[in-house]
Design a protein around this motif. Structure first.
Motif, mmCIF file in Angstrom:
data_model
loop_
_atom_site.group_PDB
_atom_site.id
_atom_site.type_symbol
_atom_site.label_atom_id
_atom_site.label_comp_id
_atom_site.label_asym_id
_atom_site.label_seq_id
_atom_site.Cartn_x
_atom_site.Cartn_y
_atom_site.Cartn_z
ATOM 1 N N LEU A 178 1.169 -1.213 -3.265
ATOM 2 C CA LEU A 178 -0.165 -1.794 -3.122
ATOM 3 C C LEU A 178 -0.571 -1.884 -1.657
ATOM 4 C CD1 LEU A 178 -2.569 -3.114 -4.539
ATOM 5 C CD2 LEU A 178 -1.371 -5.307 -4.389
ATOM 6 N N VAL A 179 0.362 -2.372 -0.797
ATOM 7 C CA VAL A 179 0.067 -2.466 0.640
ATOM 8 C C VAL A 179 -0.196 -1.087 1.223
ATOM 9 C CG1 VAL A 179 1.056 -3.080 2.874
ATOM 10 C CG2 VAL A 179 1.352 -4.610 0.923
ATOM 11 N N ASN A 180 0.619 -0.109 0.820
ATOM 12 C CA ASN A 180 0.432 1.251 1.315
ATOM 13 C C ASN A 180 -0.928 1.798 0.891
ATOM 14 O OD1 ASN A 180 1.550 3.826 2.485
ATOM 15 N ND2 ASN A 180 1.238 4.491 0.379
ATOM 16 N N SER A 181 -1.325 1.505 -0.343
ATOM 17 C CA SER A 181 -2.628 1.976 -0.823
ATOM 18 C C SER A 181 -3.752 1.334 -0.031
ATOM 19 C CB SER A 181 -2.778 1.660 -2.315
ATOM 20 O OG SER A 181 -1.779 2.293 -3.079
ATOM 21 N N ILE A 182 -3.611 0.014 0.221
ATOM 22 C CA ILE A 182 -4.642 -0.693 0.982
ATOM 23 C C ILE A 182 -4.744 -0.134 2.400
ATOM 24 C CG2 ILE A 182 -5.308 -2.925 1.954
ATOM 25 C CD1 ILE A 182 -4.050 -4.236 -0.517
ATOM 26 N N LEU A 183 -3.564 0.041 3.042
ATOM 27 C CA LEU A 183 -3.564 0.569 4.406
ATOM 28 C C LEU A 183 -4.105 1.995 4.447
ATOM 29 C CD1 LEU A 183 -0.175 -0.758 5.811
ATOM 30 C CD2 LEU A 183 -2.475 -1.568 6.336
ATOM 31 N N THR A 184 -3.759 2.777 3.434
ATOM 32 C CA THR A 184 -4.289 4.146 3.383
ATOM 33 C C THR A 184 -5.805 4.122 3.264
ATOM 34 O OG1 THR A 184 -2.250 4.915 2.322
ATOM 35 C CG2 THR A 184 -4.198 6.315 2.116
ATOM 36 N N PHE A 185 -6.319 3.202 2.435
ATOM 37 C CA PHE A 185 -7.763 3.077 2.282
ATOM 38 C C PHE A 185 -8.415 2.642 3.603
ATOM 39 C CE2 PHE A 185 -11.428 0.353 1.320
ATOM 40 C CZ PHE A 185 -12.251 1.275 0.687
ATOM 41 N N LEU A 186 -7.797 1.609 4.235
ATOM 42 C CA LEU A 186 -8.341 1.126 5.508
ATOM 43 C C LEU A 186 -8.253 2.198 6.580
ATOM 44 C CD1 LEU A 186 -6.895 -2.515 5.548
ATOM 45 C CD2 LEU A 186 -9.221 -1.801 4.992
ATOM 46 N N ASN A 187 -7.130 2.906 6.594
ATOM 47 C CA ASN A 187 -6.956 3.976 7.572
ATOM 48 C C ASN A 187 -8.003 5.065 7.376
ATOM 49 O OD1 ASN A 187 -5.648 5.338 9.701
ATOM 50 N ND2 ASN A 187 -4.534 6.603 8.231
ATOM 51 N N GLY A 188 -8.297 5.366 6.127
ATOM 52 C CA GLY A 188 -9.341 6.339 5.845
ATOM 53 C C GLY A 188 -10.691 5.871 6.369
ATOM 54 N N ASN A 189 -10.970 4.579 6.188
ATOM 55 C CA ASN A 189 -12.229 4.037 6.712
ATOM 56 C C ASN A 189 -12.272 4.104 8.239
ATOM 57 O OD1 ASN A 189 -13.164 3.460 4.165
ATOM 58 N ND2 ASN A 189 -12.397 1.351 4.173
ATOM 59 N N ILE A 190 -11.094 3.789 8.849
ATOM 60 C CA ILE A 190 -11.034 3.835 10.320
ATOM 61 C C ILE A 190 -11.278 5.254 10.815
ATOM 62 C CG2 ILE A 190 -9.476 3.592 12.291
ATOM 63 C CD1 ILE A 190 -8.218 1.205 10.835
ATOM 64 N N VAL B 115 5.517 3.309 4.644
ATOM 65 C CA VAL B 115 6.085 4.455 3.912
ATOM 66 C C VAL B 115 7.598 4.493 4.071
ATOM 67 C CG1 VAL B 115 6.199 6.977 3.832
ATOM 68 C CG2 VAL B 115 3.982 5.833 3.987
ATOM 69 N N ILE B 116 8.067 4.244 5.312
ATOM 70 C CA ILE B 116 9.515 4.243 5.548
ATOM 71 C C ILE B 116 10.186 3.126 4.747
ATOM 72 C CG2 ILE B 116 11.297 3.858 7.285
ATOM 73 C CD1 ILE B 116 9.408 5.204 9.326
ATOM 74 N N VAL B 117 9.577 1.920 4.803
ATOM 75 C CA VAL B 117 10.129 0.797 4.027
ATOM 76 C C VAL B 117 10.076 1.108 2.538
ATOM 77 C CG1 VAL B 117 9.841 -1.639 3.439
ATOM 78 C CG2 VAL B 117 9.533 -0.886 5.810
ATOM 79 N N LEU B 118 8.967 1.718 2.126
ATOM 80 C CA LEU B 118 8.822 2.094 0.716
ATOM 81 C C LEU B 118 9.912 3.063 0.291
ATOM 82 C CD1 LEU B 118 7.047 1.841 -1.827
ATOM 83 C CD2 LEU B 118 5.693 3.751 -0.980
ATOM 84 N N MET B 119 10.193 4.024 1.161
ATOM 85 C CA MET B 119 11.256 4.981 0.848
ATOM 86 C C MET B 119 12.619 4.293 0.834
ATOM 87 S SD MET B 119 10.006 8.303 3.040
ATOM 88 C CE MET B 119 11.472 9.221 2.570
ATOM 89 N N ILE C 269 8.894 -5.701 -8.411
ATOM 90 C CA ILE C 269 7.793 -6.421 -7.769
ATOM 91 C C ILE C 269 7.669 -6.003 -6.305
ATOM 92 C CG2 ILE C 269 7.023 -8.706 -7.015
ATOM 93 C CD1 ILE C 269 8.201 -9.834 -9.604
ATOM 94 N N SER C 270 8.824 -5.874 -5.625
ATOM 95 C CA SER C 270 8.801 -5.434 -4.226
ATOM 96 C C SER C 270 8.228 -4.029 -4.111
ATOM 97 C CB SER C 270 10.221 -5.471 -3.646
ATOM 98 O OG SER C 270 10.769 -6.776 -3.725
ATOM 99 N N LEU C 271 8.664 -3.152 -5.013
ATOM 100 C CA LEU C 271 8.174 -1.774 -4.988
ATOM 101 C C LEU C 271 6.669 -1.720 -5.249
ATOM 102 C CD1 LEU C 271 8.952 1.196 -4.756
ATOM 103 C CD2 LEU C 271 9.397 1.209 -7.216
ATOM 104 N N ILE C 272 6.217 -2.479 -6.224
ATOM 105 C CA ILE C 272 4.781 -2.512 -6.534
ATOM 106 C C ILE C 272 3.995 -3.082 -5.354
ATOM 107 C CG2 ILE C 272 3.050 -3.583 -8.032
ATOM 108 C CD1 ILE C 272 5.112 -3.424 -10.299
ATOM 109 N N THR C 273 4.547 -4.126 -4.714
ATOM 110 C CA THR C 273 3.878 -4.732 -3.559
ATOM 111 C C THR C 273 3.745 -3.729 -2.418
ATOM 112 O OG1 THR C 273 4.773 -6.910 -4.163
ATOM 113 C CG2 THR C 273 3.954 -6.637 -1.913
ATOM 114 N N LEU C 274 4.830 -3.007 -2.144
ATOM 115 C CA LEU C 274 4.788 -2.003 -1.084
ATOM 116 C C LEU C 274 3.791 -0.887 -1.414
ATOM 117 C CD1 LEU C 274 8.587 -1.721 -0.223
ATOM 118 C CD2 LEU C 274 6.789 -2.704 1.215
ATOM 119 N N PRO D 108 16.176 3.724 -3.522
ATOM 120 C CA PRO D 108 17.327 3.040 -4.158
ATOM 121 C C PRO D 108 16.929 2.267 -5.415
ATOM 122 C CG PRO D 108 17.331 2.672 -1.792
ATOM 123 C CD PRO D 108 16.022 3.299 -2.119
ATOM 124 N N THR D 109 15.716 1.685 -5.393
ATOM 125 C CA THR D 109 15.264 0.947 -6.580
ATOM 126 C C THR D 109 15.113 1.872 -7.774
ATOM 127 O OG1 THR D 109 14.107 -0.696 -5.239
ATOM 128 C CG2 THR D 109 13.419 -0.484 -7.521
#
Length: 500
Positions: free
Chosen positions: A23-35, A189-193, A16-21, A198-199
């Motif tokens: 998802l957040v990374n995907s959202i931020l990547t999308f927002l960053n692309g818009n920015i 990304v760092i937190v995800l890694m 769940i933590s991995l999926i959440t990260l 390890p997960t």
């Protein structure tokens, strides 16, 4: 069980933590692309604003000055062309810049003031052209010396510098948003890694252990299935979970079907796939136990049927022999019934004559399905043949291999040698009255032999009763004859005495 549940819970939390990260990374990547897109659009817009603003000086004012000064010096009409061009597109420059500023929600009042000043300056330029054409060059030079363009430049500068600051501010804010988004993305990304790698490693190790544990479980399931239910003797691929589970289910279904058939009284049911090859593998498991139970129940059923058959036969025989007073008739009933009930082919009954007790001879009183002419007035002494031997030894004789010259069974198909011969003494209370001989194409089984022996005891009892009855009748007849003779003598004496 608790340990397994904890491991499963940990895996769920990590996933769940991995999926959440992710998802957040995907959202931020999308927002960053818009920015980034917005930042690029903003940069292009600010560059256009700056360019449009620069056109006021570089194109409009410089064009007007170029046209006026060139024509004033040369009076060449072609040199007026820059001014003419400026007069045609000046409004489009200001209108375009106004739309750009309104899109940024920027105050355009200063722009309108600058537009008015530019229009005044252009009108002055046209006047100077007219002055040159009228040869009023001195007036033109005087106006040029006044340097009214510098005043216009000051107004332009007052408008341009705040606008430039505004556009730079927009660019900086967009850049900050972009850098913030990039920084956040890097952190994710760092937190995800840090969490994801390890997960994934833990899940891979856990899956590998679970796979090995599942293999051991399937192997154990197959071994237990073979040990306790049924072993077909055919190896299974323990890595094929469907095959192992299906095999276990099929064995349970076989057991259920087998038990259902037995409970319904079907003792001929067989365990599917049980054969001579794998029989030794299933002696102690459920299949072997059910087979033994089936055989035991079947044997119990057969024993009960045989007991019922024997009891019913003895009862019928006793009913037939009741109230019989003649040994010949009794013998005919006995041999016919015994042949039919035991499904034999021939029978004969040898009895010691009533009037000749202890003569050492047996007399054939009845036979069934034999050539009767062979036994007319037939008598057998002790030790003579099998009948005499049975009579002498007072023990039954079972002959499974009948000699070729002994007897033959006559039928519509011809004469045939019987396969089995059984002779039983007719004895009761250690007194032997005769011998019953049965011949059959089939070998007599033990329950049939027991029935024949028991029947012979009942026959002996009936023979005893008939013989007593016959002797009683004989004595009564002799006594009656004697009385009649005495009566005749008394009457004769009485008549002689009357004559005298």
């Amino acid at each position: 069980m608790k340990k397994i549940n904890l491991k499963k819970g940990l895996i769920k939390v990590l996933l769940i933590s991995l999926i959440t990260l992710l998802l957040v990374n995907s959202i931020l990547t999308f927002l960053n692309g818009n920015i980034i897109v917005e930042n690029n659009v903003l940069r292009e817009r600010t560059e256009l604003v700056k360019k449009s603003t620069s056109e006021i000086i570089t194109d409009i004012l410089h064009g007007a000055d170029l046209g006026v000064r060139g024509y004033a010096l040369t009076k060449n009409e072609k040199l007026i062309e820059p001014l003419t061009i400026v007069m045609h597109y000046k409004d489009s420059v200001f209108n375009k810049l106004k739309r750009q500023l309104e899109a940024e929600q920027y105050d355009t009042s200063d722009l309108e003031e600058l537009r008015s000043s530019v229009n005044e300056y252009l009108a002055l330029s046209n006047d100077m052209i007219t002055m040159v054409r009228q040869d009023s060059v001195d007036k033109v030079i005087k106006i040029l010396n006044e340097d009214r363009g510098y005043a216009l430049w000051q107004k332009y500068k007052a408008f341009y510098e705040p606008l430039l600051t505004h556009e730079d501010t927009l660019n900086n804010e967009a850049q900050e948003r972009y850098l913030t988004a990039v920084t956040n993305t890097r952190i994710i990304v760092i937190v995800l890694m840090l969490i994801g790698i390890p997960t994934l490693i833990y899940i891979m190790v856990r899956l590998s252990k679970d796979e090995k544990q599942l293999s051991r479980l399937l192997l154990k399931l197959d071994d237990q299935n073979r040990q306790y239910i049924f072993d077909s003797g055919t190896p299974l691929d323990v890595n094929d979970i469907d095959h192992v589970v299906e095999n276990s289910i099929q064995n349970f279904q076989k057991a259920n079907g087998f038990i259902t058939n037995i409970s319904a009284g079907n003792y001929s049911v067989e365990w599917e796939m049980l054969n001579d090859v794998n029989h030794s593998l299933n002696e102690r498991n459920l299949a072997g136990n059910l087979i033994r139970m089936r055989d035991h129940l079947n044997q119990s059923k057969i024993d009960n049927e045989r007991r019922e058959w024997s009891a019913s036969g003895l009862a019928e025989l006793l009913a037939l022999m009741q109230n019989q007073r003649n040994i010949k008739e009794l013998g005919n009933i006995v041999v016919k019934y015994m042949v039919q009930y035991t499904k034999s082919n021939q029978a004969c009954l040898f009895i010691e004559p009533v009037e000749n007790d202890n003569t050492g001879k047996l007399e054939l009183v009845s036979c069934y399905a034999w050539d009767k002419t062979r036994y007319i007035n037939m008598t057998i002494g002790k030790h003579e043949g099998l009948v005499g031997q049975c009579w002498f030894e007072e023990e039954p004789i079972l002959l499974a291999e009948v000699p070729q010259d002994y007897i033959q069974i006559a039928s519509g198909l011809g004469n045939a040698l019987p396969r089995c011969l059984y002779l039983a003494p007719i004895k009761s209370n250690d007194v032997i009255y005769g011998v019953l001989e049965l011949a059959s194409f089939n070998r007599f089984e033990q329950f049939e032999i027991d029935f024949i022996n028991k029947a012979c005891e009942n026959i002996a009892a009936c023979l005893f009763a008939v013989r007593i009855t016959q002797k009683t009748d004989l004595l009564l007849s002799q006594y009656t004859d004697q009385i009649e003779s005495l009566k005749s003598e008394i009457i004769a004496l009485k008549e002689r005495s009357e004559v005298l």
